[in-house]
Design a protein around this motif. Sequence first.
Motif, PDB file in Angstrom:
ATOM      1  N   ILE A 165       0.816  -1.221  -0.184  1.00 29.28           N
ATOM      2  CA  ILE A 165      -0.248   0.032   0.321  1.00 29.28           C
ATOM      3  C   ILE A 165       0.754   1.304  -0.123  1.00 29.28           C
ATOM      4  O   ILE A 165       0.722   2.112  -0.710  1.00 29.28           O
ATOM      5  CB  ILE A 165      -0.948  -0.185   1.162  1.00 29.28           C
ATOM      6  N   LEU A 166       1.867   1.173   0.817  1.00 28.78           N
ATOM      7  CA  LEU A 166       2.867   2.243   0.727  1.00 28.78           C
ATOM      8  C   LEU A 166       3.388   2.732  -0.614  1.00 28.78           C
ATOM      9  O   LEU A 166       3.692   3.640  -1.078  1.00 28.78           O
ATOM     10  CB  LEU A 166       4.129   1.958   1.679  1.00 28.78           C
ATOM     11  N   LEU A 167       3.819   1.658  -1.524  1.00 32.91           N
ATOM     12  CA  LEU A 167       4.321   1.759  -2.592  1.00 32.91           C
ATOM     13  C   LEU A 167       3.216   2.275  -3.575  1.00 32.91           C
ATOM     14  O   LEU A 167       3.527   2.806  -4.510  1.00 32.91           O
ATOM     15  CB  LEU A 167       4.914   0.379  -3.282  1.00 32.91           C
ATOM     16  N   GLU A 168       2.103   1.693  -3.359  1.00 32.30           N
ATOM     17  CA  GLU A 168       1.162   2.006  -4.269  1.00 32.30           C
ATOM     18  C   GLU A 168       0.471   3.505  -4.136  1.00 32.30           C
ATOM     19  O   GLU A 168      -0.009   4.125  -4.983  1.00 32.30           O
ATOM     20  CB  GLU A 168      -0.235   1.107  -3.998  1.00 32.30           C
ATOM     21  N   SER A 169       0.670   3.854  -2.805  1.00 31.56           N
ATOM     22  CA  SER A 169       0.067   5.252  -2.434  1.00 31.56           C
ATOM     23  C   SER A 169       1.000   6.374  -2.318  1.00 31.56           C
ATOM     24  O   SER A 169       0.700   7.676  -2.502  1.00 31.56           O
ATOM     25  CB  SER A 169      -0.441   5.185  -0.880  1.00 31.56           C
ATOM     26  N   ASP A 170       2.377   6.042  -2.116  1.00 30.84           N
ATOM     27  CA  ASP A 170       3.381   6.983  -1.982  1.00 30.84           C
ATOM     28  C   ASP A 170       4.680   6.501  -2.348  1.00 30.84           C
ATOM     29  O   ASP A 170       5.823   6.640  -1.487  1.00 30.84           O
ATOM     30  CB  ASP A 170       3.290   7.640  -0.391  1.00 30.84           C
ATOM     31  N   PRO A 171       4.750   6.282  -3.395  1.00 28.40           N
ATOM     32  CA  PRO A 171       6.177   5.458  -3.794  1.00 28.40           C
ATOM     33  C   PRO A 171       7.264   6.601  -3.814  1.00 28.40           C
ATOM     34  O   PRO A 171       8.596   6.131  -3.689  1.00 28.40           O
ATOM     35  CB  PRO A 171       5.907   5.113  -5.491  1.00 28.40           C
ATOM     36  N   HIS A 172       7.367   7.825  -3.979  1.00 31.56           N
ATOM     37  CA  HIS A 172       8.336   8.798  -3.852  1.00 31.56           C
ATOM     38  C   HIS A 172       8.932   8.898  -2.549  1.00 31.56           C
ATOM     39  O   HIS A 172      10.199   8.900  -2.425  1.00 31.56           O
ATOM     40  CB  HIS A 172       7.824  10.077  -4.254  1.00 31.56           C
ATOM     41  N   ALA A 173       8.287   8.533  -1.440  1.00 27.57           N
ATOM     42  CA  ALA A 173       9.016   8.465  -0.257  1.00 27.57           C
ATOM     43  C   ALA A 173       9.887   7.471  -0.106  1.00 27.57           C
ATOM     44  O   ALA A 173      10.808   7.678   0.603  1.00 27.57           O
ATOM     45  CB  ALA A 173       7.753   8.559   0.752  1.00 27.57           C
ATOM     46  N   VAL A 174       9.657   6.420  -0.695  1.00 25.36           N
ATOM     47  CA  VAL A 174      10.465   5.304  -0.571  1.00 25.36           C
ATOM     48  C   VAL A 174      11.877   5.394  -1.452  1.00 25.36           C
ATOM     49  O   VAL A 174      13.013   5.314  -1.320  1.00 25.36           O
ATOM     50  CB  VAL A 174       9.794   3.758  -1.304  1.00 25.36           C
ATOM     51  N   ILE A 175      11.419   6.030  -2.635  1.00 25.78           N
ATOM     52  CA  ILE A 175      12.588   6.444  -3.705  1.00 25.78           C
ATOM     53  C   ILE A 175      13.460   7.585  -2.928  1.00 25.78           C
ATOM     54  O   ILE A 175      14.817   7.298  -2.844  1.00 25.78           O
ATOM     55  CB  ILE A 175      12.201   7.188  -4.992  1.00 25.78           C
ATOM     56  N   GLU A 176      12.954   8.457  -2.520  1.00 28.75           N
ATOM     57  CA  GLU A 176      13.733   9.404  -1.568  1.00 28.75           C
ATOM     58  C   GLU A 176      14.566   8.944  -0.430  1.00 28.75           C
ATOM     59  O   GLU A 176      15.860   9.137  -0.415  1.00 28.75           O
ATOM     60  CB  GLU A 176      12.915  10.509  -0.875  1.00 28.75           C
ATOM     61  N   GLY A 177      14.042   8.137   0.200  1.00 24.62           N
ATOM     62  CA  GLY A 177      14.551   7.398   1.386  1.00 24.62           C
ATOM     63  C   GLY A 177      15.881   6.471   0.870  1.00 24.62           C
ATOM     64  O   GLY A 177      16.922   6.635   1.337  1.00 24.62           O
ATOM     65  N   MET A 178      15.751   6.047  -0.360  1.00 27.93           N
ATOM     66  CA  MET A 178      16.764   5.246  -0.923  1.00 27.93           C
ATOM     67  C   MET A 178      17.764   6.096  -1.444  1.00 27.93           C
ATOM     68  O   MET A 178      18.887   5.853  -1.446  1.00 27.93           O
ATOM     69  CB  MET A 178      16.370   4.243  -2.003  1.00 27.93           C
ATOM     70  N   ALA A 179      17.538   7.487  -1.812  1.00 29.22           N
ATOM     71  CA  ALA A 179      18.665   8.078  -2.432  1.00 29.22           C
ATOM     72  C   ALA A 179      19.573   8.424  -1.410  1.00 29.22           C
ATOM     73  O   ALA A 179      20.614   8.866  -1.291  1.00 29.22           O
ATOM     74  CB  ALA A 179      17.878   9.134  -3.280  1.00 29.22           C
TER      75      ALA A 179
END
Lengths: 639, 167
Positions: free
Chosen positions: A225-239
Amino acid sequence: MSFEQLFRQAVSRWESLYKGRNVHILVGTATCGRAAGAMAVLEAFRREIEGLGAAAAISEVGCMGLCSHEPLVTIIKPDEFAICYHNVTPQMVPRLVQGYVIGDDPCLDLALGTVTGGGHEPAVIPELERFNNEKRLLLRNSGYSSPLEIDHYLACNGYKALAKALTMEPGALIKEVERSGLRGRGGAGFPTSAKWRSCHSAKSNIKYVVCNADEGDPGAFMDRILLESDPHAVIEGMAVAGYAVGAKKGFVYIREEYPLAISRLQTALMQAEDKGLLGKNILRSDFNFDIEIVKGAGAFVSGEETAMMAAMEGKRSWPEHRPPYPATTGLWGKPTLVNNVKTLAYIPLIVNNGAEWFKGIGTKGSPGTALFALAGKLTNTGLAEVPMGTTLRTLVYDIGGGTRGNRQFKGVQIGGPSGGCLPEALLDTPVEFDSLTEAGAIMGSGGIIVMDEDNCMVDTAKFFIDFSQQESCGKCTPCRIGTFQMLDILQDITRGMGTLTGLNMLEEIAGDIKAGSLCGLGKMAPNPVLTTLRYYKEEYKAHIMEKRCPARVCKDLTAYYILPEKCERGCDHCVLACPAEAVFSDENGLKVVDQSKCTKCGSCELVCPVEYNAVIRLSPVSLVPENRRTRPETPSKEP
Amino acid sequence: MENDSKSNYLSGILRPERRERRHLIDILQDIQAAEGYLSRAAMLEVSKFLDMPGSTVWGVATFYNQFRFTPPGRKPVKVCLGTACHLAGGQLVLEATARELAIEIGGTTEDREFSLERVACIGCCALAPVLTIGEEVHPRMTPPAVEEAFVNIKAAAPGAPGTESQP
Ligand SMILES: Cc1cc2nc3c(=O)[nH]c(=O)nc-3n(C[C@H](O)[C@H](O)[C@H](O)COP(=O)(O)O)c2cc1C
Ligand code: FES
């Protein structure tokens, strides 16, 4: 473009949509919404708005976590309340459009409540009591801003943390994460900064960051659900993580069974690259970072970090002994930082708001929030995000609304196949890493399944062992053979062939598996059995000594019986529904189940009209009166 | 003609930039997406392409739940036995489905119309127990509801193979 410019541009776009002069309609189209029919609702809104030439914008958004209310639609109207409607069907759409989008009728009978916040604060529905107990950090944008638009994320302070991190020393960044006390949300609760530090100090010019989105627990769906709802938060965290440890390449290892999450992530990655937030010289710095998606192929063990890396290298997903840990020797032998989706999604918040702020939420040993997937026999299923330290009782009753149909609560399983089952008496246990481990369960993935009186604990333990046994990769013997033996004993018990010696053996084997297994799959597989043995031993004993399944679930110990005093002889529902032709009429036209033919499919119980309610389940089977067990030799009367 | 299209789709998947071991699973996923399963012939092509023994390809493919080695039905039927669905009676739904189609788990009906699989959590736990027929999600299933669902599907396609009622 500088970050300032990107931000300003995004804010103006976002404000024109969310705060502009036109109505804005949000339709939740994450997987749960789609299963409930959200795509047809979305289509109906598009048609209706277009047909009427109404001035309204429509956005697809993620999931608010209120799965049992899906499909959800929020109508944001300038100078009026934003209203959230639930269980919306395409048939309701014309009324909603005529009523609230165009007219002044808020259609309150269809509404779930008003929506406040949204944007810089999480959107909440104040009418729902559950929001008083929730604290939404990870879910801050879920169900409100669109996961398909990077500008929505940017406008809500997105990528600000990356911009800030790039001005910091990696060491200072790691220090900040350390001070926040963040612990990994992949299950074990390992301090995130320790991993980051050892990956940072590892000497290598090639390093990797891997986001673990395998989410193999068959009752957990937070990461999806997190990836479907707010994927940029995960991408930013990874960067940010990549910058901190010195990696230029990131991978998201995600289950192939999550097609929507994969496609939303793909879209988000492309947008981030377009804006220069991924790729070469990010935000004009000398930091380069890109992210690739790797799809898992459906093996629970692939969620274990070493097994995951084997899968990513194109091999059988077999775990390895640790140490060496991936942080020093990981993918293709290079230092690799492996973090869970949620762990990474906290990073931007910690960088933006500081370690002190994060530490102020949750408990001393487990700062921050916990994100749970609530399922099972609950009134409100879905996601819940609460401060660590919230009690299970609050989760089950105040947020989950208690058991469905007010059935008697029996237990709650936390952490899926690796977790444990806790009884009513432990409902005041606070959810945090250490107290749950003490109780025999684990924080684990964050799946919470509530069971009521109709669920058999032995059957549940068997279900989880069956899962672990099938998913055991076979590399180490204790797990491969041990889980099989445990399953065998449990099967005997549920069939009424168990012995008390078997119970002891179960505990003994469980201990050996825990001690001797190579990876966490085996080490934790006995937990569901051990906790049910600890808290529900009576139920095991009833199966063994009385051949009785108290929940009347185990087929071999349960019989379907038609109460003659309740049976309405003229009605043939059960006779027609029975696939085994086991139901017949006695000489008085009353229905009887022939126990020798019955396959216990439960169809008769389901079709018996509620006003009769004549079909019941009995356990042990000897409770069925002797003269109503089988069809007499010469049938008195054919049905 | 069929062979032609087959080699075409394979060359689209076995692209030169993927000639690395790490792309093996990805390649197998693409083949299964195109063909519905992993045929022996396709796996041998992959082994040539990646220059590794066929047994290695087979060994990797058989490790993962996702891959199947026989053609699926035109409408794959998947019964969820994730935790939520199990607790809500998913096992009874699975048995009813197997009975209705007269095949076992992993099997395909003779006319290749339906195949039956059990899967773990398809993300609709709030609607448990669920099964999917083709792309369609059927929520809150019971054995009688399973029977009805197939009656409706078969009625919607009269004359199509697979419409004979089971003995
Ligand atoms: C059998 C098994 C399954 C696992 N599945 C997952 C998973 O689905 N997602 C996940 O993030 N971690 C999973 N883990 C934990 C990972 O090995 C690893 O500890 C985690 O991804 C580290 O991230 P964190 O430090 O952010 O928690 C699993 C571990 C085991 C033993
Ligand atoms: S357990 Fe069946 S959909 Fe989740």
